[in-house]
Scaffold this active site. Sequence first.
Site, short mmCIF file in Angstrom:
data_model
loop_
_atom_site.label_atom_id
_atom_site.label_comp_id
_atom_site.label_asym_id
_atom_site.label_seq_id
_atom_site.Cartn_x
_atom_site.Cartn_y
_atom_site.Cartn_z
N ASP A 17 0.82 -1.20 0.00
CA ASP A 17 0.00 0.00 0.00
C ASP A 17 0.87 1.26 0.00
O ASP A 17 1.88 1.32 0.68
CB ASP A 17 -0.85 -0.05 1.28
CG ASP A 17 -1.95 0.97 1.30
OD1 ASP A 17 -1.83 2.01 0.64
OD2 ASP A 17 -2.94 0.72 2.00
N HIS A 19 -0.58 4.47 0.41
CA HIS A 19 -1.31 5.61 0.99
C HIS A 19 -0.61 6.10 2.25
O HIS A 19 -0.76 5.52 3.31
CB HIS A 19 -2.73 5.21 1.32
CG HIS A 19 -3.54 4.87 0.11
ND1 HIS A 19 -3.62 3.60 -0.38
CD2 HIS A 19 -4.28 5.65 -0.71
CE1 HIS A 19 -4.40 3.60 -1.44
NE2 HIS A 19 -4.80 4.82 -1.68
C1 B12 Z 1 -5.08 10.07 -2.17
C2 B12 Z 1 -5.45 8.68 -2.58
C3 B12 Z 1 -4.51 7.94 -3.29
C4 B12 Z 1 -3.12 8.46 -3.60
C5 B12 Z 1 -2.24 8.24 -2.38
C6 B12 Z 1 -1.15 9.28 -2.26
C7 B12 Z 1 -0.32 8.99 -1.05
N1 B12 Z 1 0.93 8.74 -1.23
O1 B12 Z 1 -0.87 8.96 0.05
C8 B12 Z 1 -2.75 7.60 -4.81
C9 B12 Z 1 -3.21 8.28 -6.08
C10 B12 Z 1 -1.28 7.26 -4.93
C11 B12 Z 1 -3.63 6.39 -4.58
C12 B12 Z 1 -3.38 5.18 -5.15
C13 B12 Z 1 -4.22 4.10 -5.03
N2 B12 Z 1 -5.39 4.06 -4.38
CO1 B12 Z 1 -6.08 5.50 -3.36
N3 B12 Z 1 -7.02 6.86 -2.58
C14 B12 Z 1 -6.69 8.10 -2.24
C15 B12 Z 1 -7.90 8.84 -1.60
C16 B12 Z 1 -8.55 9.67 -2.68
C17 B12 Z 1 -7.59 9.69 -0.39
C18 B12 Z 1 -6.70 9.02 0.65
C19 B12 Z 1 -6.15 10.13 1.53
O2 B12 Z 1 -5.09 10.65 1.28
N4 B12 Z 1 -6.94 10.54 2.56
C20 B12 Z 1 -6.60 11.67 3.36
C21 B12 Z 1 -5.98 11.21 4.70
C22 B12 Z 1 -5.62 12.40 5.54
O3 B12 Z 1 -6.96 10.45 5.37
P1 B12 Z 1 -6.73 8.89 5.75
O4 B12 Z 1 -5.70 8.32 4.89
O5 B12 Z 1 -8.04 8.24 5.83
O6 B12 Z 1 -6.09 8.97 7.22
C23 B12 Z 1 -6.80 9.55 8.27
C24 B12 Z 1 -7.62 8.55 9.07
O7 B12 Z 1 -8.05 7.43 8.29
C25 B12 Z 1 -6.69 8.10 10.17
N5 B12 Z 1 -5.80 6.96 9.97
C26 B12 Z 1 -5.14 6.59 8.84
N6 B12 Z 1 -4.35 5.53 9.13
C27 B12 Z 1 -4.49 5.25 10.42
C28 B12 Z 1 -3.91 4.28 11.25
C29 B12 Z 1 -4.26 4.22 12.61
C30 B12 Z 1 -3.64 3.21 13.49
C31 B12 Z 1 -5.21 5.15 13.14
C32 B12 Z 1 -5.60 5.09 14.53
C33 B12 Z 1 -5.78 6.11 12.31
C34 B12 Z 1 -5.41 6.16 10.97
O8 B12 Z 1 -5.86 9.24 10.39
C35 B12 Z 1 -5.75 10.06 9.22
C36 B12 Z 1 -5.92 11.49 9.62
O9 B12 Z 1 -7.25 11.76 9.97
C37 B12 Z 1 -8.79 7.62 -1.20
C38 B12 Z 1 -10.29 7.84 -1.25
C39 B12 Z 1 -10.76 8.90 -0.29
N7 B12 Z 1 -10.70 8.67 0.99
O10 B12 Z 1 -11.16 9.94 -0.72
C40 B12 Z 1 -8.40 6.57 -2.24
C41 B12 Z 1 -8.49 5.10 -1.87
C42 B12 Z 1 -8.05 4.91 -0.45
N8 B12 Z 1 -7.53 4.48 -2.80
C43 B12 Z 1 -7.92 3.31 -3.17
C44 B12 Z 1 -7.20 2.46 -4.06
C45 B12 Z 1 -7.83 1.13 -4.38
C46 B12 Z 1 -5.99 2.85 -4.63
C47 B12 Z 1 -5.17 2.06 -5.64
C48 B12 Z 1 -5.04 0.58 -5.31
C49 B12 Z 1 -5.56 2.27 -7.07
C50 B12 Z 1 -6.94 1.94 -7.29
N9 B12 Z 1 -7.21 0.75 -7.73
O11 B12 Z 1 -7.76 2.82 -7.06
C51 B12 Z 1 -3.85 2.80 -5.59
C52 B12 Z 1 -2.90 2.15 -4.57
C53 B12 Z 1 -1.71 1.55 -5.21
C54 B12 Z 1 -0.86 0.98 -4.09
N10 B12 Z 1 0.24 0.37 -4.43
O12 B12 Z 1 -1.21 1.12 -2.93
C55 B12 Z 1 -9.27 2.95 -2.62
C56 B12 Z 1 -9.14 1.95 -1.47
C57 B12 Z 1 -10.20 0.87 -1.55
C58 B12 Z 1 -10.78 0.63 -0.21
N11 B12 Z 1 -9.99 0.64 0.85
O13 B12 Z 1 -11.96 0.43 -0.16
C59 B12 Z 1 -9.82 4.34 -2.21
C60 B12 Z 1 -10.81 4.31 -1.07
C61 B12 Z 1 -10.43 4.96 -3.48
C62 B12 Z 1 -11.53 4.12 -4.06
N12 B12 Z 1 -12.77 4.43 -3.75
O14 B12 Z 1 -11.26 3.18 -4.78
N13 B12 Z 1 -4.70 6.68 -3.78
#
Ligand code: B12
Lengths: 147, 147, 480, 480
Positions: A17, A19
């Site tokens: 992953d 992300h």
């Molecule tokens: C940005 C993004 C990307 C970027 C990532 C950039 C980077 N380096 O981070 C890029 C474009 C590279 C990317 C790629 C891919 N992505 Co993407 N991505 C996203 C997106 C749009 C936003 C994620 C994000 O940055 N959120 C913002 C941060 C701040 O929030 P967060 O990560 O959720 O973290 C917060 C909380 O969750 C929490 N948290 C996070 N981790 C942890 C851990 C603990 C212990 C705790 C307590 C809390 C916690 O704290 C954070 C702060 O509040 C999401 C969809 C969405 N949410 O809108 C899809 C998403 C996560 N991606 C997804 C996928 C599938 C991929 C890909 C596999 C390609 C694809 N098939 O779509 C590839 C991954 C390739 C790989 N090798 O991993 C899917 C995941 C599927 C699922 N889980 O249901 C999503 C949901 C999009 C979708 N609907 O398909 N992605």
Amino acid sequence: MKKPAKAVVVTGVIGEDVHVTGIRILEHALRSDGFEVHSLGIHNTQEDFIGKASEVNADAILMSSLAGHAEMLVKGFKEKCNRAGLEKTRLYIGGQLVIHSEAWEETEKTFLDQGFDRVAVPFLRPGAILAQLNRDLGTHAVLDMAG
Amino acid sequence: MKKPAKAVVVTGVIGEDVHVTGIRILEHALRSDGFEVHSLGIHNTQEDFIGKASEVNADAILMSSLAGHAEMLVKGFKEKCNRAGLEKTRLYIGGQLVIHSEAWEETEKTFLDQGFDRVAVPFLRPGAILAQLNRDLGTHAVLDMAG
Amino acid sequence: MEISNSKWPDTYFREQRDKVLAMWPTGSEVELGDAVAYHKQMPPAKNAALKVLKARDENLTYLCPSSGSDTINNHRELLIHLQNEGEADILTSYIDSFTRNCRFEMAQEGLKKAEASGRPVLNGFPVVVHGVGGTREVINALDNPVLLFGPTPDARLTHEIGLAGGHTGYSGGPMISFWNYTKDVPVENIIHNFQYINRLMGFYEEQGIPMLYCVSGAMPSISPPSLMIVPEIIEVLIAAAQGVKHIQLNNWLQGHLAQDLAYILTFKQLADEYLEKSGFSDVETTTYSVSPTGRFPTAHDRVYALISYFTMTGILGGVQVCGSRTIDEAHHIPTKEGSAHSFRNARMFLNMLCPQHMNILENKDVQAEQNIMEKEVRAVLDKVFELGGGDVVKGTVAAVDMGILDQPYATSQRVRGKVLGVKDSTGAARFYDAGDLPFDREILEFHEEKIRERETALNQKISYDTIINDLTVISEGRII
Amino acid sequence: MEISNSKWPDTYFREQRDKVLAMWPTGSEVELGDAVAYHKQMPPAKNAALKVLKARDENLTYLCPSSGSDTINNHRELLIHLQNEGEADILTSYIDSFTRNCRFEMAQEGLKKAEASGRPVLNGFPVVVHGVGGTREVINALDNPVLLFGPTPDARLTHEIGLAGGHTGYSGGPMISFWNYTKDVPVENIIHNFQYINRLMGFYEEQGIPMLYCVSGAMPSISPPSLMIVPEIIEVLIAAAQGVKHIQLNNWLQGHLAQDLAYILTFKQLADEYLEKSGFSDVETTTYSVSPTGRFPTAHDRVYALISYFTMTGILGGVQVCGSRTIDEAHHIPTKEGSAHSFRNARMFLNMLCPQHMNILENKDVQAEQNIMEKEVRAVLDKVFELGGGDVVKGTVAAVDMGILDQPYATSQRVRGKVLGVKDSTGAARFYDAGDLPFDREILEFHEEKIRERETALNQKISYDTIINDLTVISEGRII
Ligand code: B12
Ligand code: B12
């Protein structure tokens, strides 16, 4: 001179992953709140987490996973932690753990059953996470952050 | 010299309703299909419809209503038609008959019970309406229009 | 590893192919003669490269999703639904992240789970484990072209199988894969893997089968567009050197209309110019736009507005292909229903605006953005050529090392990571820190001025918290 | 009926009021002294006129629905939900069509049904039967201003009660009410009814209570904007003569971006100019835009795109208030949930675009539209003044009679109805038949040329079927 950290945590993304944004933001919040953060970035195996946690004697491991493969990637993690003498290290996981839509309770149960102490609901804000962590570790919140 | 119309219809909007576009488009289609159309426009009472229908000896009355007050406005219409000797005049109503969302069957029943022969489902295309009308009146379609 | 931007000799390519095809059993299914024959019998309407050229000639904008599902059935149903219900013009096989990282055994395990449980388990289509035959089962069921989709450090076997399976293009590139999809892989290794892919596409072109290659440069995160355009042009030149003839220029929309439109204009102009300069004047370039990959809003009513918004930008930018996310984006892998709704929304917006052929590209705000963007791109790119002694690949390897090619929030530890972006008071991405980019005073002062404006608006200095907040502010319902 | 554009003497106004207040029992509840006091104790933030001036000063665009429900409870819940969940800045009491036509007994019957059945029965808020007290129950529950909404030939009692009840403005006007809301009422009677309403607003202004009057001109149906702007300016001048000080200029968006933007610019410029010329230089004008009233698509995914689309136009046009339809539009009276979703969609789009302050108004297509539009408006309006010997009301009565003021698809039999619009090949509304409008060759040739272009595109002559199809084509998912 920096004062000693109130607790030590290891953070990182499991598996293939990439992300990283979420956990990076979280690390920023953790540091600002006085935690000692050891960040592993992306592409980590279970062993990477365990190795670092043992090395720094971590109070908690914060594992992030968004790509949706978490369930396959954490299998057996708790046992390995125990064998490595990390019984007391609290295990947290969060991000977006499954790729399909299912009731949150189901997802949470899946990962509690895997031996995690807490499973963060998607989109949880840093503020809320810090509050939970401080409660669990009995540490005092430094920042006053809105959930 | 124009050939005699295949059937005579009276069209118009009932009550305080101003939605005229639909029935105008319909009138255009009816004329093109060879019907003799007597158009009353908007703001008509039940008496306006009955008066004109008797005058021109109409085969059918096409009443339009979109503003949503149709149910209140058509009460007693069928009886008045009968009393005026229009038993054989077919009564059609269409547009958007109720203001709330309900199953179409309910709406249709409401107006069939009020004595209408046919109740047009909302958004029905001119083509489909002409087809129905020709079937009911045993007249031949002149236009070949897609539903 | 010694590497340069010259076309691979056939012998070298052949050696490499033997190794790659041996990476997984399905590799043995690939037979290029048969693959070429398969493509030749496909109707031209199913070729992505030809379709986008048609769009360019006829002033059309096509809609293209980015999604994929794991089992043959799920994936086929998804694409059929997107084609028929979602009216998508070009389709994609989004590749799952295990396959992207050559973890084929994991992909296979996930696939088995998916087939057993009947619900999706992988986050994309595991093209390698499905093999050529499986892939064609999907392609044969469709009337529209299908692209392989998704950056990855090593998509060599994915291309051998995916292209032989009937895909007519790919979206991704070495630079974006390096910055945003790896942790510790040298950029030269990734470029080498892409030279392979590009050479393979070049081979198909030599057989008379156009292949569409969509470069991606770098993932934006509040990044001034030159941060994407420079690596994208590098990807363009690497591809052209291996014989790729149809290149799609990927424009990463971040939401600021003037800046996004300037991106589309500047990238196209400079890509064509550098291709010409480097002697690749026979390469056709087309444009593509897609909405950002920052966190999406969770509420559908808001996401619909974003889908419409980014469709607007693509149309006003005159792109041939407009990509879009879906209303499922924040929550989970897009369902076929969610995808269809999303593309019907984009289609409605497109059908309102497109026929007007409204041209606002001479707008002064757009031109101001173009002007600064062009200076930034030239400054960095010319330095790269200089460092490589005229060889863009050699220059790239050196420039990454020196932080002259740099990115914010990269996943790779091999990236300098000094540059940092922040929004200005109008929501445009500016350099908060330009790191070691070879910019002159004029450029730096332009950004400093914009930063000052934002600080005046906020009436406080920009803190790291401001910067972080900018990253997710759109998901909270606003550009700034 | 002899009528002119001069301010009513108090005595005459008083006589008229006695008759009007006697039209329905609730009329007796109206006591102007008490009404003024009630408005004085309301926070300024609840005054629509003051709020839109704030928007103008601060370069903001506010969102405003157009909906209403029948019972006090339904209506209050609807507006609270729109305010809190839909983030609507200005609210409306859409008036039911019985009340609009002074069928108060029917409105009462419907209201009883609604209270009994618990489901909505009337298509709007029957302000007259609710009376002053009932109306205030709604207003008191809200933090945002509320406008009375909807054209009607006779809204005199509606205003007596609605304004005393705490509404701070109204949207509608004599001309639109004449063309599109009556069958056989002379235009002078309707103007007289509106002089009453405008005088009443003027009275409130004299007491220091700003009232926002939003003119509406004519309902568009593939109408070149001059067909709306001319009657709107007439409504502006009628209102100003009776002492109205805050006038909102309603721009009916039909979907063609350049033409819609030109409408907003031309209307504002000419309204201010004619106000000045007629000696009403102390009238504040603000702008409002709203999407068309042609048939809407039934599918939500498409309607969301339309809501976003028309929000875009309003923002780019720099309007102070942007109206919007809802995802329920095609189906039934908007529910509170459907309304909130719709406005969250508009808000998201607004929050993306608005902060950018992108100005595309100098675009050459926009200016070309402005240029022809301005010529059309001046041609007709100056003729009207000429016919009235300088009195716009006298001129209007004569001009309607002569078909110099004309409309397509009017509901009134007293309208000439020779003019007819059709879309050109880019979706803009053009004159297919300019009837008896006093246009010179240049204007006529402009439209003929555009029509020819459409015919070339269609390669067939424009038939009545083409024209009819244009009326509903947006509901089928495209502008043309
Ligand atoms: C940005 C993004 C990307 C970027 C990532 C950039 C980077 N380096 O981070 C890029 C474009 C590279 C990317 C790629 C891919 N992505 Co993407 N991505 C996203 C997106 C749009 C936003 C994620 C994000 O940055 N959120 C913002 C941060 C701040 O929030 P967060 O990560 O959720 O973290 C917060 C909380 O969750 C929490 N948290 C996070 N981790 C942890 C851990 C603990 C212990 C705790 C307590 C809390 C916690 O704290 C954070 C702060 O509040 C999401 C969809 C969405 N949410 O809108 C899809 C998403 C996560 N991606 C997804 C996928 C599938 C991929 C890909 C596999 C390609 C694809 N098939 O779509 C590839 C991954 C390739 C790989 N090798 O991993 C899917 C995941 C599927 C699922 N889980 O249901 C999503 C949901 C999009 C979708 N609907 O398909 N992605
Ligand atoms: C255009 C329009 C207007 C225009 C009308 C212009 C005109 N002179 O026609 C204006 C702006 C004036 C208007 C006003 C109002 N409207 Co209006 N209007 C619409 C709208 C957007 C489209 C209607 C239309 O022209 N359709 C296109 C034509 C071609 O289709 P049609 O009328 O359905 O007719 C077709 C078929 O139904 C059929 N048909 C029609 N009549 C008949 C009769 C027979 C016998 C048969 C067989 C077939 C048939 O044939 C036609 C051709 O296919 C609809 C919503 C929508 N549908 O998108 C609301 C709508 C009908 N209006 C509505 C309302 C409530 C009003 C108002 C009361 C104001 C308000 N509160 O919103 C006022 C009415 C004031 C008054 N005194 O009546 C509501 C009705 C509520 C309901 N029924 O559930 C709607 C649904 C909007 C809404 N969601 O609130 N409206």
